[in-house]
Structures are given as structure tokens and as C-alpha cells.
Design a protein around this motif. Structure first.
Motif, PDB file in Angstrom:
ATOM      1  N   VAL A  88       0.830  -1.114  -0.132  1.00 24.40           N
ATOM      2  CA  VAL A  88      -0.092  -0.015  -0.006  1.00 24.40           C
ATOM      3  C   VAL A  88       0.850   1.187   0.113  1.00 24.40           C
ATOM      4  O   VAL A  88       0.645   2.238  -0.558  1.00 24.40           O
ATOM      5  CB  VAL A  88      -1.135   0.088   1.162  1.00 24.40           C
ATOM      6  N   LEU A  89       2.055   1.171   0.643  1.00 22.65           N
ATOM      7  CA  LEU A  89       2.831   2.548   1.044  1.00 22.65           C
ATOM      8  C   LEU A  89       3.496   2.589  -0.448  1.00 22.65           C
ATOM      9  O   LEU A  89       3.468   3.618  -1.213  1.00 22.65           O
ATOM     10  CB  LEU A  89       4.092   2.099   1.948  1.00 22.65           C
ATOM     11  N   GLY A  90       3.835   1.617  -1.092  1.00 26.86           N
ATOM     12  CA  GLY A  90       4.637   1.692  -2.323  1.00 26.86           C
ATOM     13  C   GLY A  90       3.661   2.205  -3.551  1.00 26.86           C
ATOM     14  O   GLY A  90       3.792   3.153  -4.398  1.00 26.86           O
ATOM     15  N   GLY A  91       2.425   1.611  -3.555  1.00 26.75           N
ATOM     16  CA  GLY A  91       1.413   2.191  -4.360  1.00 26.75           C
ATOM     17  C   GLY A  91       1.160   3.301  -4.373  1.00 26.75           C
ATOM     18  O   GLY A  91       0.859   4.193  -5.455  1.00 26.75           O
ATOM     19  N   ALA A  92       0.891   3.980  -3.058  1.00 28.64           N
ATOM     20  CA  ALA A  92       0.376   5.335  -2.849  1.00 28.64           C
ATOM     21  C   ALA A  92       1.505   6.187  -3.493  1.00 28.64           C
ATOM     22  O   ALA A  92       1.431   7.240  -3.829  1.00 28.64           O
ATOM     23  CB  ALA A  92       0.118   5.657  -1.427  1.00 28.64           C
ATOM     24  N   LEU A  93       2.872   5.907  -2.925  1.00 28.71           N
ATOM     25  CA  LEU A  93       4.013   6.877  -3.567  1.00 28.71           C
ATOM     26  C   LEU A  93       3.992   6.674  -4.963  1.00 28.71           C
ATOM     27  O   LEU A  93       4.253   7.869  -5.625  1.00 28.71           O
ATOM     28  CB  LEU A  93       5.259   6.318  -2.953  1.00 28.71           C
ATOM     29  N   PHE A  94       3.548   5.660  -5.483  1.00 30.69           N
ATOM     30  CA  PHE A  94       3.633   5.661  -7.043  1.00 30.69           C
ATOM     31  C   PHE A  94       2.675   6.667  -7.660  1.00 30.69           C
ATOM     32  O   PHE A  94       2.945   7.167  -8.640  1.00 30.69           O
ATOM     33  CB  PHE A  94       3.543   4.212  -7.792  1.00 30.69           C
ATOM     34  N   LEU A  95       1.476   6.421  -7.199  1.00 26.17           N
ATOM     35  CA  LEU A  95       0.508   7.299  -7.373  1.00 26.17           C
ATOM     36  C   LEU A  95       0.611   8.907  -7.513  1.00 26.17           C
ATOM     37  O   LEU A  95       0.435   9.645  -8.198  1.00 26.17           O
ATOM     38  CB  LEU A  95      -0.964   7.040  -6.743  1.00 26.17           C
ATOM     39  N   LEU A  96       1.405   9.016  -6.289  1.00 23.73           N
ATOM     40  CA  LEU A  96       1.582  10.666  -6.082  1.00 23.73           C
ATOM     41  C   LEU A  96       2.700  10.902  -6.990  1.00 23.73           C
ATOM     42  O   LEU A  96       2.777  12.301  -7.229  1.00 23.73           O
ATOM     43  CB  LEU A  96       2.314  10.789  -4.348  1.00 23.73           C
ATOM     44  N   GLN A  97       3.613  10.254  -7.269  1.00 28.40           N
ATOM     45  CA  GLN A  97       4.827  10.842  -8.299  1.00 28.40           C
ATOM     46  C   GLN A  97       4.396  10.631  -9.698  1.00 28.40           C
ATOM     47  O   GLN A  97       5.253  11.442 -10.487  1.00 28.40           O
ATOM     48  CB  GLN A  97       5.915   9.992  -8.157  1.00 28.40           C
ATOM     49  N   ASN A  98       3.497   9.930 -10.017  1.00 27.08           N
ATOM     50  CA  ASN A  98       3.281   9.573 -11.572  1.00 27.08           C
ATOM     51  C   ASN A  98       1.892   9.720 -12.322  1.00 27.08           C
ATOM     52  O   ASN A  98       1.828   9.369 -13.320  1.00 27.08           O
ATOM     53  CB  ASN A  98       4.010   8.023 -11.825  1.00 27.08           C
ATOM     54  N   THR A  99       1.113  10.285 -11.369  1.00 23.87           N
ATOM     55  CA  THR A  99      -0.289  10.492 -12.011  1.00 23.87           C
ATOM     56  C   THR A  99      -0.684  11.919 -11.800  1.00 23.87           C
ATOM     57  O   THR A  99      -0.030  12.652 -11.084  1.00 23.87           O
ATOM     58  CB  THR A  99      -1.249   9.414 -11.139  1.00 23.87           C
ATOM     59  N   SER A 100      -1.844  12.359 -12.335  1.00 24.29           N
ATOM     60  CA  SER A 100      -2.144  13.361 -12.296  1.00 24.29           C
ATOM     61  C   SER A 100      -3.156  13.987 -11.129  1.00 24.29           C
ATOM     62  O   SER A 100      -3.035  14.822 -10.593  1.00 24.29           O
ATOM     63  CB  SER A 100      -3.545  13.982 -13.448  1.00 24.29           C
ATOM     64  N   LEU A 101      -3.193  12.586 -10.149  1.00 22.88           N
ATOM     65  CA  LEU A 101      -4.075  12.972  -8.740  1.00 22.88           C
ATOM     66  C   LEU A 101      -2.786  13.292  -8.051  1.00 22.88           C
ATOM     67  O   LEU A 101      -3.034  14.234  -7.129  1.00 22.88           O
ATOM     68  CB  LEU A 101      -4.295  11.406  -8.402  1.00 22.88           C
ATOM     69  N   GLY A 102      -1.752  12.786  -8.012  1.00 29.18           N
ATOM     70  CA  GLY A 102      -0.409  13.256  -7.352  1.00 29.18           C
ATOM     71  C   GLY A 102       0.053  14.938  -7.493  1.00 29.18           C
ATOM     72  O   GLY A 102       0.340  15.547  -6.758  1.00 29.18           O
ATOM     73  N   ASP A 103      -0.331  15.226  -8.830  1.00 30.03           N
ATOM     74  CA  ASP A 103      -0.027  16.495  -9.241  1.00 30.03           C
ATOM     75  C   ASP A 103      -0.935  17.626  -8.337  1.00 30.03           C
ATOM     76  O   ASP A 103      -0.610  18.675  -8.102  1.00 30.03           O
ATOM     77  CB  ASP A 103      -0.086  16.770 -10.578  1.00 30.03           C
ATOM     78  N   ARG A 104      -2.191  17.075  -8.232  1.00 28.37           N
ATOM     79  CA  ARG A 104      -3.289  17.861  -7.460  1.00 28.37           C
ATOM     80  C   ARG A 104      -2.987  17.725  -6.156  1.00 28.37           C
ATOM     81  O   ARG A 104      -3.454  18.952  -5.288  1.00 28.37           O
ATOM     82  CB  ARG A 104      -4.538  17.304  -7.919  1.00 28.37           C
ATOM     83  N   LEU A 105      -2.525  16.685  -5.485  1.00 30.87           N
ATOM     84  CA  LEU A 105      -2.649  16.434  -4.039  1.00 30.87           C
ATOM     85  C   LEU A 105      -1.067  17.189  -3.498  1.00 30.87           C
ATOM     86  O   LEU A 105      -1.156  17.699  -2.357  1.00 30.87           O
ATOM     87  CB  LEU A 105      -2.676  15.206  -3.568  1.00 30.87           C
TER      88      LEU A 105
END
Length: 219
Positions: free
Chosen positions: A72-89
Motif C-alpha cells: 500500500v505504501l509503495g502504491g500510494a507513493l507511485f500514484l503521488l509521483q506519476n499520476t495527475s492525482l499526485g499533481d493535484r495533491l
């Protein structure tokens, strides 16, 4: 009250979800504490439900518990760094470009100095302009420029063009201003010429008087 096995499964899912949420939402650690409590209660419920009666279920649960946290920690970090969702957060600075790319871009913008284009949007003072049929970010310091106004590139500031309003009649007005400056000098020249002419007339009168060999009678 739900069965201990059901409670263990629900709390495991809730705990992992809260753990991922802790990385995405600033909560000063409160969500992380709730996640830890949920995971610990889930583990205790699983021990109560399966340890003595179904060891296979218990060790399967333990594998999900131990592998789920890093996954879960690795998946959350991946989303934050490589997706538009991470760009918003996450508020990120501009990505650093390579030095050669920056130099090439700077040279390309500096080559446009002196070119004439058109404002594509209202410059307040920043906006978009078109130069040589290409759109560029630009700014006009000191004044707003309406869309559709002719502009001239006068400099480069970072990755933006510095522009000012272009007056097509400026080249025509320049000779007129030069003529005006010449006209300011003309009175001085005329004054000097008038003085010279007066001196010349005076000298001629003296010569004429000296050439007379008789006196003019007085009344």
C-alpha cells in the motif's frame, strides 16, 4: 457483534486504506494513528478467530497483513509521483530541464528580439503572443495590452518574451522628428545670417560715403 474473523478482515481493509490516505492527506499523523489502531485490532481479532481453530486462515491473514503494508505504501507513493492525482495533491516546483535544453531554448527566444507579432490574449502583464506564427508566453511590463494589438519583442525574461506595443507609424514619425530638430536650429542660423547681412550693408554704406568727393549741402 460481528464474528471475529469478519471483524479482522474489515479492519485490515480499513487500516490499509487509512495508511494510504495518510500519505495523501495532511492530518498531522491522526490518520496514521487510526490506521495503526485498526491494523492492531484486526490482528488481535484474527488471532482470536483462527489461531486455535484454523491455523491456515491465520497464516494467510498474516501474509496479507505483512505484505499489505509495504504494498500500500509503495502504491500510494507511485500514484503521488506519476499520476495527475499526485499533481493535484502535492505542490511541486517546475521540473528541472537539462542544461543544454535550457541554453537552446534561451537562444531561440533571444533570436526573436526585434521581431513583430500580435498579442493573442490580454497581457496583464503576462499572457500569450504570436511571433512568426508560433505562440509564446510573454509579458508587457508597465501596461496592459489588449488582445490583437501589434507587439514587438524587446527582450527575454526567463522563459518569457518581454514585449511592448508596436507602432507601425514610428518609422514614419522619426524623420518628422528629425525635421523638427532641424527647424529648432534654423532660427539661430537665420540670426547669424541676418547679423552678417547687416554688417555687409554697413560696410557698403561706409565705402559709398568715402567715395564721394563733394559734400552734400545741408538745408
Amino acid at each position: 457483534m460481528p464474528d471475529a474473523g469478519v471483524l479482522a478482515t474489515i479492519l485490515l481493509i480499513v487500516g490499509l486504506f487509512l495508511l494510504a490516505l495518510e500519505l495523501m492527506v495532511p492530518s498531522f499523523g491522526m490518520i496514521g494513528i487510526l490506521s495503526a489502531i485498526a491494523l492492531l485490532v484486526s490482528a488481535w481479532s484474527a488471532w482470536q478467530a483462527w489461531w486455535g481453530t484454523s491455523p491456515g486462515f491465520f497464516w494467510t491473514y498474516a501474509a496479507f497483513w505483512l505484505l499489505g503494508i509495504p504494498s500500500v505504501l509503495g502504491g500510494a507513493l507511485f500514484l503521488l509521483q506519476n499520476t495527475s492525482l499526485g499533481d493535484r495533491l502535492v505542490l511541486r516546483g517546475p521540473r528541472a530541464a537539462s542544461k543544454s535544453t535550457s541554453v537552446q531554448e534561451q537562444n531561440r527566444l533571444e533570436a526573436l528580439i526585434g521581431r513583430v507579432g500580435e498579442a493573442q490574449s490580454l497581457l496583464t502583464p503576462g499572457g500569450m503572443v504570436t511571433v512568426d506564427h508560433e505562440r509564446y508566453h510573454a509579458e508587457s511590463p508597465g501596461m496592459m495590452v489588449e488582445s490583437g494589438t501589434p507587439i514587438k519583442v524587446v527582450g527575454v525574461k526567463g522563459n518569457r518574451l518581454v514585449v511592448k506595443v508596436h507602432d507601425p507609424n514610428q518609422a514614419v514619425k522619426a524623420p518628422a522628428s528629425a525635421k523638427g530638430s532641424d527647424s529648432k536650429a534654423d532660427p539661430l542660423a537665420d540670426t547669424i545670417a541676418a547679423v552678417d547681412l547687416t554688417d555687409a550693408v554697413t560696410d557698403d554704406d561706409e565705402d559709398t560715403s568715402a567715395s564721394l568727393d563733394f559734400d552734400i549741402p545741408e538745408d
